[in-house]
Design a protein around this motif. Structure first.
Motif, PDB file in Angstrom:
ATOM      1  N   PHE A 180      41.670  29.816  24.815  1.00  0.00           N
ATOM      2  CA  PHE A 180      40.305  29.968  24.637  1.00  0.00           C
ATOM      3  C   PHE A 180      39.507  31.452  24.984  1.00  0.00           C
ATOM      4  O   PHE A 180      38.520  31.705  24.170  1.00  0.00           O
ATOM      5  CB  PHE A 180      39.708  28.984  25.670  1.00  0.00           C
ATOM      6  CG  PHE A 180      40.265  27.511  25.389  1.00  0.00           C
ATOM      7  CD1 PHE A 180      39.896  26.939  24.256  1.00  0.00           C
ATOM      8  CD2 PHE A 180      41.196  26.980  25.970  1.00  0.00           C
ATOM      9  CE1 PHE A 180      40.073  25.678  23.839  1.00  0.00           C
ATOM     10  CE2 PHE A 180      41.752  25.642  25.647  1.00  0.00           C
ATOM     11  CZ  PHE A 180      41.063  24.992  24.451  1.00  0.00           C
ATOM     12  N   GLU A 181      39.873  31.744  25.977  1.00  0.00           N
ATOM     13  CA  GLU A 181      39.251  33.314  26.328  1.00  0.00           C
ATOM     14  C   GLU A 181      39.675  34.234  25.785  1.00  0.00           C
ATOM     15  O   GLU A 181      38.986  35.348  25.323  1.00  0.00           O
ATOM     16  CB  GLU A 181      39.481  33.483  27.910  1.00  0.00           C
ATOM     17  CG  GLU A 181      38.502  34.154  28.626  1.00  0.00           C
ATOM     18  CD  GLU A 181      37.190  33.688  28.602  1.00  0.00           C
ATOM     19  OE1 GLU A 181      36.206  34.278  28.052  1.00  0.00           O
ATOM     20  OE2 GLU A 181      36.811  32.706  29.331  1.00  0.00           O
ATOM     21  N   LYS A 182      40.877  34.381  25.195  1.00  0.00           N
ATOM     22  CA  LYS A 182      41.642  35.425  24.417  1.00  0.00           C
ATOM     23  C   LYS A 182      41.581  36.673  24.971  1.00  0.00           C
ATOM     24  O   LYS A 182      41.304  37.667  24.377  1.00  0.00           O
ATOM     25  CB  LYS A 182      40.708  35.399  22.844  1.00  0.00           C
ATOM     26  CG  LYS A 182      40.550  34.023  22.082  1.00  0.00           C
ATOM     27  CD  LYS A 182      41.840  33.797  21.554  1.00  0.00           C
ATOM     28  CE  LYS A 182      41.606  32.615  20.578  1.00  0.00           C
ATOM     29  NZ  LYS A 182      42.536  31.661  20.409  1.00  0.00           N
ATOM     30  N   ASN A 183      41.838  36.534  26.240  1.00  0.00           N
ATOM     31  CA  ASN A 183      41.849  37.889  27.115  1.00  0.00           C
ATOM     32  C   ASN A 183      43.088  37.836  28.119  1.00  0.00           C
ATOM     33  O   ASN A 183      43.968  36.861  28.107  1.00  0.00           O
ATOM     34  CB  ASN A 183      40.644  37.983  28.026  1.00  0.00           C
ATOM     35  CG  ASN A 183      40.370  37.055  28.919  1.00  0.00           C
ATOM     36  OD1 ASN A 183      41.236  36.289  29.322  1.00  0.00           O
ATOM     37  ND2 ASN A 183      38.919  37.104  29.486  1.00  0.00           N
ATOM     38  N   ARG A 184      43.656  38.903  28.630  1.00  0.00           N
ATOM     39  CA  ARG A 184      44.582  39.074  29.494  1.00  0.00           C
ATOM     40  C   ARG A 184      44.427  38.606  30.938  1.00  0.00           C
ATOM     41  O   ARG A 184      43.053  39.326  31.398  1.00  0.00           O
ATOM     42  CB  ARG A 184      45.266  40.229  29.558  1.00  0.00           C
ATOM     43  CG  ARG A 184      46.476  40.626  30.391  1.00  0.00           C
ATOM     44  CD  ARG A 184      47.093  41.722  29.919  1.00  0.00           C
ATOM     45  NE  ARG A 184      48.401  42.068  30.613  1.00  0.00           N
ATOM     46  CZ  ARG A 184      48.591  42.999  31.398  1.00  0.00           C
ATOM     47  NH1 ARG A 184      47.827  44.042  31.745  1.00  0.00           N
ATOM     48  NH2 ARG A 184      49.898  43.078  32.105  1.00  0.00           N
ATOM     49  N   PRO A 185      44.831  37.689  31.494  1.00  0.00           N
ATOM     50  CA  PRO A 185      44.556  37.189  32.972  1.00  0.00           C
ATOM     51  C   PRO A 185      44.172  38.289  33.972  1.00  0.00           C
ATOM     52  O   PRO A 185      45.147  39.186  33.867  1.00  0.00           O
ATOM     53  CB  PRO A 185      45.626  36.155  33.334  1.00  0.00           C
ATOM     54  CG  PRO A 185      46.128  35.754  32.110  1.00  0.00           C
ATOM     55  CD  PRO A 185      46.026  36.806  31.181  1.00  0.00           C
ATOM     56  N   ALA A 186      43.222  38.278  34.656  1.00  0.00           N
ATOM     57  CA  ALA A 186      42.854  39.395  35.875  1.00  0.00           C
ATOM     58  C   ALA A 186      44.148  39.417  36.582  1.00  0.00           C
ATOM     59  O   ALA A 186      44.654  40.662  37.545  1.00  0.00           O
ATOM     60  CB  ALA A 186      41.827  39.228  36.405  1.00  0.00           C
ATOM     61  N   THR A 187      45.067  38.565  36.599  1.00  0.00           N
ATOM     62  CA  THR A 187      46.043  38.390  37.691  1.00  0.00           C
ATOM     63  C   THR A 187      47.154  39.490  37.563  1.00  0.00           C
ATOM     64  O   THR A 187      47.477  39.983  38.464  1.00  0.00           O
ATOM     65  CB  THR A 187      47.028  37.143  37.603  1.00  0.00           C
ATOM     66  OG1 THR A 187      45.999  35.959  37.691  1.00  0.00           O
ATOM     67  CG2 THR A 187      48.217  36.773  38.247  1.00  0.00           C
ATOM     68  N   PHE A 188      47.385  39.982  36.473  1.00  0.00           N
ATOM     69  CA  PHE A 188      48.202  40.990  36.067  1.00  0.00           C
ATOM     70  C   PHE A 188      47.570  42.571  36.448  1.00  0.00           C
ATOM     71  O   PHE A 188      48.479  43.381  36.908  1.00  0.00           O
ATOM     72  CB  PHE A 188      48.373  40.947  34.601  1.00  0.00           C
ATOM     73  CG  PHE A 188      49.199  39.896  34.306  1.00  0.00           C
ATOM     74  CD1 PHE A 188      50.474  39.438  34.487  1.00  0.00           C
ATOM     75  CD2 PHE A 188      48.558  39.255  33.038  1.00  0.00           C
ATOM     76  CE1 PHE A 188      50.987  38.502  34.071  1.00  0.00           C
ATOM     77  CE2 PHE A 188      48.900  38.002  32.788  1.00  0.00           C
ATOM     78  CZ  PHE A 188      50.461  37.586  33.112  1.00  0.00           C
ATOM     79  N   ARG A 189      46.455  42.574  36.820  1.00  0.00           N
ATOM     80  CA  ARG A 189      45.948  43.930  37.175  1.00  0.00           C
ATOM     81  C   ARG A 189      45.401  43.863  38.734  1.00  0.00           C
ATOM     82  O   ARG A 189      45.489  44.784  39.264  1.00  0.00           O
ATOM     83  CB  ARG A 189      44.445  44.280  36.246  1.00  0.00           C
ATOM     84  CG  ARG A 189      44.892  44.567  34.987  1.00  0.00           C
ATOM     85  CD  ARG A 189      43.682  44.583  33.759  1.00  0.00           C
ATOM     86  NE  ARG A 189      43.331  43.293  33.517  1.00  0.00           N
ATOM     87  CZ  ARG A 189      42.347  42.903  33.063  1.00  0.00           C
ATOM     88  NH1 ARG A 189      41.326  43.690  33.006  1.00  0.00           N
ATOM     89  NH2 ARG A 189      42.102  41.620  33.010  1.00  0.00           N
TER      90      ARG A 189
END
Length: 100
Positions: free
Chosen positions: A68-77
């Motif tokens: 849905f968001e089509k982004n990379r989760p902030a968890t990885f950064r």
């Protein structure tokens, strides 16, 4: 985002990364399942169920970002701030400060 970021600066970024309502809903369901799993495992003494917590929490959240968001989760950064951000967003949803 800088490495010397404070959480109060990170949280608006975190919310912007969760602009899609279905993504927020999947986060909310996942976090609720984490809490229910923890309570159930402790209440029943079946601690082997605790392995389900990251599956529910991260699995549903990451699905929300992918689908849905089509982004990379902030968890990885920002793993620690992202973890904290999920709990703050959960509380903000419960208080009606963030729309579900």
């Amino acid at each position: 985002m800088s490495n010397r970021l404070r959480f109060r600066e990170f949280y608006p970024f975190y919310l912007a990364e969760h602009a899609n309502r279905m993504c927020r809903r999947l986060h909310f369901v996942g976090t609720t399942l984490v809490l229910l799993t923890l309570v159930t495992a402790l209440a029943t003494g079946r601690l082997q169920w605790l392995w389900l917590m990251p599956l529910f929490g991260y699995g549903l959240a990451w699905a929300g970002h992918a689908l849905f968001e089509k982004n990379r989760p902030a968890t990885f950064r920002h793993p620690f701030y992202s973890f904290a951000g999920d709990w703050v967003m959960y509380w903000d949803i419960l208080r009606g400060r963030v729309q579900l």
